[in-house]
Motif scaffolding. Structure first.
Motif, PDB file in Angstrom:
ATOM      1  N   LEU A  16       0.817  -1.209   0.000  1.00  0.00           N
ATOM      2  CA  LEU A  16       0.000   0.000   0.000  1.00  0.00           C
ATOM      3  C   LEU A  16       0.856   1.266   0.000  1.00  0.00           C
ATOM      4  O   LEU A  16       0.483   2.274  -0.580  1.00  0.00           O
ATOM      5  N   ILE A  17       2.019   1.215   0.623  1.00  0.00           N
ATOM      6  CA  ILE A  17       2.841   2.405   0.804  1.00  0.00           C
ATOM      7  C   ILE A  17       3.763   2.668  -0.379  1.00  0.00           C
ATOM      8  O   ILE A  17       3.813   3.784  -0.893  1.00  0.00           O
ATOM      9  N   ASP A  18       4.502   1.658  -0.841  1.00  0.00           N
ATOM     10  CA  ASP A  18       5.462   1.923  -1.919  1.00  0.00           C
ATOM     11  C   ASP A  18       5.311   1.026  -3.149  1.00  0.00           C
ATOM     12  O   ASP A  18       6.087   1.124  -4.083  1.00  0.00           O
ATOM     13  N   GLY A  19       4.312   0.154  -3.156  1.00  0.00           N
ATOM     14  CA  GLY A  19       4.020  -0.633  -4.351  1.00  0.00           C
ATOM     15  C   GLY A  19       4.896  -1.845  -4.578  1.00  0.00           C
ATOM     16  O   GLY A  19       4.827  -2.458  -5.637  1.00  0.00           O
ATOM     17  N   THR A  20       5.729  -2.223  -3.613  1.00  0.00           N
ATOM     18  CA  THR A  20       6.561  -3.402  -3.800  1.00  0.00           C
ATOM     19  C   THR A  20       5.706  -4.665  -3.742  1.00  0.00           C
ATOM     20  O   THR A  20       4.687  -4.713  -3.048  1.00  0.00           O
ATOM     21  N   PRO A  21       6.122  -5.715  -4.482  1.00  0.00           N
ATOM     22  CA  PRO A  21       5.367  -6.975  -4.447  1.00  0.00           C
ATOM     23  C   PRO A  21       5.722  -7.803  -3.208  1.00  0.00           C
ATOM     24  O   PRO A  21       6.498  -7.368  -2.367  1.00  0.00           O
ATOM     25  N   ASN A  22       5.183  -9.001  -3.124  1.00  0.00           N
ATOM     26  CA  ASN A  22       5.434  -9.936  -2.015  1.00  0.00           C
ATOM     27  C   ASN A  22       4.965  -9.343  -0.691  1.00  0.00           C
ATOM     28  O   ASN A  22       5.769  -8.951   0.154  1.00  0.00           O
ATOM     29  N   VAL A  23       3.665  -9.293  -0.512  1.00  0.00           N
ATOM     30  CA  VAL A  23       3.079  -8.603   0.631  1.00  0.00           C
ATOM     31  C   VAL A  23       2.441  -9.547   1.642  1.00  0.00           C
ATOM     32  O   VAL A  23       2.151 -10.698   1.341  1.00  0.00           O
ATOM     33  N   HIS A  24       2.234  -9.030   2.828  1.00  0.00           N
ATOM     34  CA  HIS A  24       1.432  -9.666   3.872  1.00  0.00           C
ATOM     35  C   HIS A  24       0.099  -8.931   3.903  1.00  0.00           C
ATOM     36  O   HIS A  24       0.038  -7.749   3.577  1.00  0.00           O
ATOM     37  N   ARG A  25      -0.932  -9.594   4.328  1.00  0.00           N
ATOM     38  CA  ARG A  25      -2.218  -8.926   4.513  1.00  0.00           C
ATOM     39  C   ARG A  25      -2.324  -8.503   5.976  1.00  0.00           C
ATOM     40  O   ARG A  25      -2.378  -9.348   6.866  1.00  0.00           O
ATOM     41  N   HIS A  26      -2.335  -7.215   6.193  1.00  0.00           N
ATOM     42  CA  HIS A  26      -2.381  -6.669   7.544  1.00  0.00           C
ATOM     43  C   HIS A  26      -3.818  -6.353   7.929  1.00  0.00           C
ATOM     44  O   HIS A  26      -4.495  -5.593   7.245  1.00  0.00           O
ATOM     45  N   HIS A  27      -4.284  -6.954   9.024  1.00  0.00           N
ATOM     46  CA  HIS A  27      -5.601  -6.625   9.575  1.00  0.00           C
ATOM     47  C   HIS A  27      -5.492  -5.256  10.233  1.00  0.00           C
ATOM     48  O   HIS A  27      -4.684  -5.073  11.145  1.00  0.00           O
ATOM     49  N   ILE A  28      -6.269  -4.307   9.786  1.00  0.00           N
ATOM     50  CA  ILE A  28      -6.167  -2.947  10.302  1.00  0.00           C
ATOM     51  C   ILE A  28      -6.535  -2.898  11.782  1.00  0.00           C
ATOM     52  O   ILE A  28      -5.883  -2.213  12.562  1.00  0.00           O
ATOM     53  N   PHE A  29      -7.552  -3.620  12.164  1.00  0.00           N
ATOM     54  CA  PHE A  29      -7.959  -3.651  13.569  1.00  0.00           C
ATOM     55  C   PHE A  29      -7.607  -5.027  14.105  1.00  0.00           C
ATOM     56  O   PHE A  29      -8.229  -6.021  13.770  1.00  0.00           O
ATOM     57  N   GLU A  30      -6.592  -5.048  14.946  1.00  0.00           N
ATOM     58  CA  GLU A  30      -6.006  -6.295  15.418  1.00  0.00           C
ATOM     59  C   GLU A  30      -6.565  -6.704  16.768  1.00  0.00           C
ATOM     60  O   GLU A  30      -7.405  -6.037  17.334  1.00  0.00           O
ATOM     61  N   GLY A  31      -6.062  -7.794  17.249  1.00  0.00           N
ATOM     62  CA  GLY A  31      -6.487  -8.293  18.558  1.00  0.00           C
ATOM     63  C   GLY A  31      -7.510  -9.402  18.424  1.00  0.00           C
ATOM     64  O   GLY A  31      -8.112  -9.601  17.367  1.00  0.00           O
ATOM     65  N   VAL A  32      -7.693 -10.117  19.493  1.00  0.00           N
ATOM     66  CA  VAL A  32      -8.598 -11.266  19.502  1.00  0.00           C
ATOM     67  C   VAL A  32     -10.017 -10.877  19.106  1.00  0.00           C
ATOM     68  O   VAL A  32     -10.666 -11.565  18.320  1.00  0.00           O
ATOM     69  N   GLY A  42     -13.704  -6.601   5.612  1.00  0.00           N
ATOM     70  CA  GLY A  42     -12.766  -6.307   4.530  1.00  0.00           C
ATOM     71  C   GLY A  42     -11.777  -5.206   4.894  1.00  0.00           C
ATOM     72  O   GLY A  42     -11.311  -4.470   4.029  1.00  0.00           O
ATOM     73  N   LEU A  43     -11.445  -5.102   6.170  1.00  0.00           N
ATOM     74  CA  LEU A  43     -10.538  -4.052   6.629  1.00  0.00           C
ATOM     75  C   LEU A  43      -9.124  -4.597   6.795  1.00  0.00           C
ATOM     76  O   LEU A  43      -8.645  -4.870   7.891  1.00  0.00           O
ATOM     77  N   TRP A  44      -8.477  -4.798   5.667  1.00  0.00           N
ATOM     78  CA  TRP A  44      -7.089  -5.211   5.635  1.00  0.00           C
ATOM     79  C   TRP A  44      -6.393  -4.494   4.489  1.00  0.00           C
ATOM     80  O   TRP A  44      -7.043  -4.000   3.567  1.00  0.00           O
ATOM     81  N   VAL A  45      -5.077  -4.397   4.567  1.00  0.00           N
ATOM     82  CA  VAL A  45      -4.277  -3.765   3.527  1.00  0.00           C
ATOM     83  C   VAL A  45      -3.052  -4.622   3.240  1.00  0.00           C
ATOM     84  O   VAL A  45      -2.564  -5.318   4.130  1.00  0.00           O
ATOM     85  N   PRO A  46      -2.548  -4.575   2.010  1.00  0.00           N
ATOM     86  CA  PRO A  46      -1.321  -5.299   1.697  1.00  0.00           C
ATOM     87  C   PRO A  46      -0.106  -4.466   2.113  1.00  0.00           C
ATOM     88  O   PRO A  46      -0.004  -3.284   1.783  1.00  0.00           O
ATOM     89  N   LEU A  47       0.804  -5.080   2.851  1.00  0.00           N
ATOM     90  CA  LEU A  47       2.022  -4.403   3.282  1.00  0.00           C
ATOM     91  C   LEU A  47       3.221  -5.322   3.082  1.00  0.00           C
ATOM     92  O   LEU A  47       3.130  -6.536   3.311  1.00  0.00           O
ATOM     93  N   SER A  48       4.344  -4.747   2.695  1.00  0.00           N
ATOM     94  CA  SER A  48       5.582  -5.513   2.582  1.00  0.00           C
ATOM     95  C   SER A  48       6.032  -5.932   3.974  1.00  0.00           C
ATOM     96  O   SER A  48       5.547  -5.422   4.989  1.00  0.00           O
ATOM     97  N   GLN A  49       6.984  -6.850   4.029  1.00  0.00           N
ATOM     98  CA  GLN A  49       7.535  -7.297   5.315  1.00  0.00           C
ATOM     99  C   GLN A  49       8.032  -6.095   6.115  1.00  0.00           C
ATOM    100  O   GLN A  49       7.759  -5.987   7.310  1.00  0.00           O
ATOM    101  N   GLU A  50       8.736  -5.185   5.479  1.00  0.00           N
ATOM    102  CA  GLU A  50       9.285  -4.010   6.174  1.00  0.00           C
ATOM    103  C   GLU A  50       8.187  -3.117   6.744  1.00  0.00           C
ATOM    104  O   GLU A  50       8.273  -2.658   7.871  1.00  0.00           O
ATOM    105  N   HIS A  51       7.130  -2.877   5.979  1.00  0.00           N
ATOM    106  CA  HIS A  51       6.047  -2.014   6.451  1.00  0.00           C
ATOM    107  C   HIS A  51       5.098  -2.731   7.414  1.00  0.00           C
ATOM    108  O   HIS A  51       4.351  -2.092   8.140  1.00  0.00           O
TER     109      HIS A  51
END
Length: 105
Positions: A16-32, A42-51
């Motif tokens: 989402l931030i810099d457009g690099t491939p190979n992403v994780h799906r980050h749950h925006i609202f975390e926790g149990v 549907g509140l998730w975003v793709p983020l690289s390992q670094e982000h």
């Protein structure tokens, strides 16, 4: 996991931030309690390992985490309002607060 309402799914394989491939799906609202809600809404975003887990990532940087929460809440409210078009009062903010127990805006 439901398609993201935050991004266009054609970009779901890129950070989402810099457009690099190979992403994780980050749950925006975390926790149990909130992770299943993020999945359902549907509140998730793709983020690289670094982000996702790096030094300045959403899991290690308060400002980045807060930014993701704001983005997620705005996406939720926009979707909720769009689904309920025609109602005079906008119940989206209260619906978000009721579902996630707080507002980030």
């Amino acid at each position: 996991m439901k398609d993201s309402i935050v991004i266009d799914m054609q970009y779901a394989d890129y950070d989402l931030i810099d457009g690099t491939p190979n992403v994780h799906r980050h749950h925006i609202f975390e926790g149990v309690a909130n992770r299943p809600l993020s999945d359902a809404d549907g509140l998730w975003v793709p983020l690289s390992q670094e982000h996702h887990e790096g030094k300045l990532s959403v899991h290690n940087n308060k400002e980045m985490c807060t930014l993701m929460h704001i983005i997620g809440q705005l996406a939720y409210e926009k979707k909720y309002y769009k689904d309920l078009c025609g109602i005079k009062d906008d119940p989206a903010r209260e619906q978000f607060r009721s579902r996630y127990m707080r507002s980030y805006l």
